[in-house]
Scaffold this motif. Structure first.
Motif, PDB file in Angstrom:
ATOM      1  N   ALA A 270       0.766  -0.994  -0.239  1.00 13.74           N
ATOM      2  CA  ALA A 270      -0.220   0.126   0.094  1.00 13.74           C
ATOM      3  C   ALA A 270       0.748   1.606   0.174  1.00 13.74           C
ATOM      4  O   ALA A 270       0.528   2.138  -0.332  1.00 13.74           O
ATOM      5  CB  ALA A 270      -1.505   0.247   1.296  1.00 13.74           C
ATOM      6  N   ILE A 271       1.970   1.459   0.588  1.00 15.51           N
ATOM      7  CA  ILE A 271       3.275   2.654   0.303  1.00 15.51           C
ATOM      8  C   ILE A 271       3.713   2.376  -0.923  1.00 15.51           C
ATOM      9  O   ILE A 271       4.404   3.472  -1.145  1.00 15.51           O
ATOM     10  CB  ILE A 271       3.472   2.134   1.781  1.00 15.51           C
ATOM     11  CG1 ILE A 271       3.013   2.890   3.309  1.00 15.51           C
ATOM     12  CG2 ILE A 271       5.091   3.649   1.519  1.00 15.51           C
ATOM     13  CD1 ILE A 271       3.100   4.246   3.206  1.00 15.51           C
ATOM     14  N   VAL A 272       4.200   1.240  -1.358  1.00 15.17           N
ATOM     15  CA  VAL A 272       5.710   1.361  -2.392  1.00 15.17           C
ATOM     16  C   VAL A 272       5.891   0.560  -2.989  1.00 15.17           C
ATOM     17  O   VAL A 272       5.641   0.945  -3.836  1.00 15.17           O
ATOM     18  CB  VAL A 272       6.955   0.695  -0.785  1.00 15.17           C
ATOM     19  CG1 VAL A 272       6.510  -0.537  -1.051  1.00 15.17           C
ATOM     20  CG2 VAL A 272       8.307   1.361  -2.050  1.00 15.17           C
ATOM     21  N   GLY A 273       4.628   0.009  -3.279  1.00 16.29           N
ATOM     22  CA  GLY A 273       3.571  -0.678  -4.137  1.00 16.29           C
ATOM     23  C   GLY A 273       4.889  -2.178  -4.278  1.00 16.29           C
ATOM     24  O   GLY A 273       5.094  -2.259  -3.331  1.00 16.29           O
ATOM     25  N   ALA A 274       4.229  -2.632  -5.663  1.00  8.83           N
ATOM     26  CA  ALA A 274       4.295  -3.965  -5.929  1.00  8.83           C
ATOM     27  C   ALA A 274       6.300  -4.354  -5.553  1.00  8.83           C
ATOM     28  O   ALA A 274       6.808  -4.600  -6.714  1.00  8.83           O
ATOM     29  CB  ALA A 274       3.943  -5.115  -7.016  1.00  8.83           C
ATOM     30  N   VAL A 275       6.964  -4.152  -5.110  1.00  7.23           N
ATOM     31  CA  VAL A 275       8.325  -4.073  -4.639  1.00  7.23           C
ATOM     32  C   VAL A 275       8.616  -6.013  -4.578  1.00  7.23           C
ATOM     33  O   VAL A 275       8.432  -6.410  -3.428  1.00  7.23           O
ATOM     34  CB  VAL A 275       9.287  -3.416  -3.599  1.00  7.23           C
ATOM     35  CG1 VAL A 275      10.725  -3.438  -3.847  1.00  7.23           C
ATOM     36  CG2 VAL A 275       8.971  -2.153  -4.545  1.00  7.23           C
ATOM     37  N   GLY A 276       9.447  -6.773  -5.570  1.00 11.19           N
ATOM     38  CA  GLY A 276      10.073  -7.602  -4.869  1.00 11.19           C
ATOM     39  C   GLY A 276      11.104  -8.026  -5.016  1.00 11.19           C
ATOM     40  O   GLY A 276      12.340  -7.565  -4.489  1.00 11.19           O
ATOM     41  N   PHE A 277      11.827  -9.796  -4.166  1.00  7.43           N
ATOM     42  CA  PHE A 277      12.723 -10.044  -3.733  1.00  7.43           C
ATOM     43  C   PHE A 277      13.676  -9.460  -2.234  1.00  7.43           C
ATOM     44  O   PHE A 277      14.717 -10.285  -2.040  1.00  7.43           O
ATOM     45  CB  PHE A 277      14.142  -9.405  -5.016  1.00  7.43           C
ATOM     46  CG  PHE A 277      13.550 -10.383  -6.055  1.00  7.43           C
ATOM     47  CD1 PHE A 277      13.586 -11.041  -6.321  1.00  7.43           C
ATOM     48  CD2 PHE A 277      12.542  -9.041  -7.179  1.00  7.43           C
ATOM     49  CE1 PHE A 277      12.835 -11.583  -7.641  1.00  7.43           C
ATOM     50  CE2 PHE A 277      12.216  -9.571  -8.918  1.00  7.43           C
ATOM     51  CZ  PHE A 277      12.614 -10.794  -8.690  1.00  7.43           C
ATOM     52  N   VAL A 278      13.189  -8.855  -2.275  1.00  7.93           N
ATOM     53  CA  VAL A 278      13.636  -7.838   0.138  1.00  7.93           C
ATOM     54  C   VAL A 278      13.252  -8.942   0.664  1.00  7.93           C
ATOM     55  O   VAL A 278      14.000  -9.909   1.431  1.00  7.93           O
ATOM     56  CB  VAL A 278      12.843  -6.526  -0.195  1.00  7.93           C
ATOM     57  CG1 VAL A 278      12.988  -6.769   1.356  1.00  7.93           C
ATOM     58  CG2 VAL A 278      12.906  -5.228  -0.410  1.00  7.93           C
ATOM     59  N   GLY A 279      12.212 -10.013   0.533  1.00 10.74           N
ATOM     60  CA  GLY A 279      11.762 -11.315   1.496  1.00 10.74           C
ATOM     61  C   GLY A 279      12.165 -12.680   1.321  1.00 10.74           C
ATOM     62  O   GLY A 279      12.398 -13.073   1.172  1.00 10.74           O
ATOM     63  N   LEU A 280      12.806 -12.434  -1.080  1.00 11.29           N
ATOM     64  CA  LEU A 280      13.673 -13.579  -0.659  1.00 11.29           C
ATOM     65  C   LEU A 280      14.868 -13.610  -0.376  1.00 11.29           C
ATOM     66  O   LEU A 280      15.967 -14.543   0.223  1.00 11.29           O
ATOM     67  CB  LEU A 280      13.637 -13.693  -2.352  1.00 11.29           C
ATOM     68  CG  LEU A 280      14.482 -14.726  -3.004  1.00 11.29           C
ATOM     69  CD1 LEU A 280      13.709 -16.222  -2.718  1.00 11.29           C
ATOM     70  CD2 LEU A 280      14.681 -14.494  -4.727  1.00 11.29           C
ATOM     71  N   LEU A 281      16.296 -12.835  -0.527  1.00 13.98           N
ATOM     72  CA  LEU A 281      16.695 -12.302   0.248  1.00 13.98           C
ATOM     73  C   LEU A 281      17.623 -11.815   1.552  1.00 13.98           C
ATOM     74  O   LEU A 281      18.468 -12.539   1.451  1.00 13.98           O
ATOM     75  CB  LEU A 281      17.556 -10.782  -1.282  1.00 13.98           C
ATOM     76  CG  LEU A 281      18.993 -10.392  -1.191  1.00 13.98           C
ATOM     77  CD1 LEU A 281      20.023 -11.160  -1.100  1.00 13.98           C
ATOM     78  CD2 LEU A 281      18.703  -9.285  -1.848  1.00 13.98           C
TER      79      LEU A 281
END
Length: 350
Positions: A270-281
């Motif tokens: 809701a704040i930053v958008g669909a940012v991926g890979f933070v939760g993977l890395l």
């Protein structure tokens, strides 16, 4: 002694010893907090108009409403960088919990449809409920994230042989593509493409204090709940039989963990958008540094995730000033090669 008691005793005896590094975890936690504070200061200082660190200090602790640099710090940069820290912590801890509960090394809110689901819910909000208060946007993001996750696990479970890490990621890619296409279709039909462009690209420009005030209780409460659940997730990560043998209610742990993940991922999107890979890395890096005890993984992941997003946002502003590069693209430069490495490793182990 009953047969069940003998079984539980055998499970306890056979449970693997946890590989923990309390000293390394303490160093990572304290060093990460120090680096995060430095990153926040630098992020506030650098931008289209550079502001000295002494002015930043004065703007934070001796605010002068008549000073333009002070207003830039207080109204634009400070809420932005604090939101980045919360978003990074949310994505990282959500990924850590998902990987621990599912024992899937490739679990991540972006790869498993949560981000796309939350984005689809936001598209519906912009199309049918324009001007909706931010609190309701967060609630719809939670629901959308839940729908995305439910579709991914439902489709992945239909495959012969059940869920595997690779099948789960493939199902996540398919569901994410579907929900993203539906979101784009809604954007074209209702002419809200400009409103959704921010969430597609991923960025924190325009974050306001009111959004931060609404987001903080949700993310803060979910992070605290994750800390309380950490010991149970550690046991669950050893296997459901081991966790059940040690007296854990595995279904209750998964239910609570899923609720925490939906809150963290939904708030962050809701704040930053669909940012991926933070939760993977970040969870993989954290486990490499501190071991497999989630009582250390959760707080260290929160700090390192905040650190990654804060510095990625700073880098996004410095690539092509005064224009901004989407933060999602900056993080993907690191995340995509790491994802390919994990996928190759999982394929070799099948």
């Amino acid at each position: 002694m009953s047969a069940i008691s003998k079984t539980n005793t055998a499970v306890r005896a056979s449970a693997p010893k946890l590989r923990t590094r309390p000293l390394a975890a303490s160093v990572v936690l304290l060093g990460g907090i120090g680096a995060l504070l430095a990153g926040i200061a630098l992020s506030i200082s650098f931008g289209a108009a550079d502001i000295s660190l002494s002015t930043v200090w004065e703007a934070v602790f001796r605010f002068d409403p008549q000073s333009t640099p002070h207003q830039i710090v207080q109204e634009l940069r400070l809420p932005r960088v604090l939101a980045g820290a919360l978003v990074g912590a949310g994505f990282a801890v959500a990924g850590a919990l998902m990987q621990g509960m599912t024992r899937n090394p490739m679990a991540d809110s972006g790869l498993l449809g949560l981000n796309a689901g939350a984005g689809f819910a936001l598209a519906l909000c912009f199309a049918f409920f324009p001007g909706l208060p931010f609190l309701y946007l967060i609630l719809y993001s939670f629901a959308g994230a839940g729908i995305g996750a439910g579709l991914v696990y439902g489709i992945g479970s239909l495959a012969r042989g059940g869920l595997t890490p690779v099948r789960l990621v493939l199902a996540g890619a398919a569901v994410s593509a579907l929900l993203t296409a539906l979101s784009e279709g809604i954007a074209l039909h209702f002419r809200i493409g400009q409103d959704l462009a921010f969430w597609y690209a991923g960025g924190m420009a325009g974050t306001k204090w009111i959004q931060l005030k609404i987001m903080f209780p949700w993310v803060g409460g979910a992070l605290l709940a994750a800390m309380l659940l950490a010991r149970s997730v550690t046991l669950l990560s050893l296997g459901e039989e081991v966790a059940a043998g040690l007296g854990q209610r595995t279904w209750l742990i998964k239910l609570a963990g899923t609720a925490i993940v939906l809150v963290l991922a939904g708030s962050a999107v809701a704040i930053v958008g669909a940012v991926g890979f933070v939760g993977l890395l970040i969870p993989h890096l954290t486990r490499f540094l501190v071991g497999v005890d989630y009582r250390w993984i959760v707080p260290c992941s929160a700090v390192l995730g905040s650190l990654l997003v804060v510095f990625a946002d700073l880098g996004a502003r410095m690539v092509n000033p005064p224009h901004e590069t989407p933060i999602g693209a900056v993080i993907a430069l690191i995340g995509v090669p790491f994802f390919l490495y994990l996928a190759r490793k999982e394929r070799r182990e099948l």
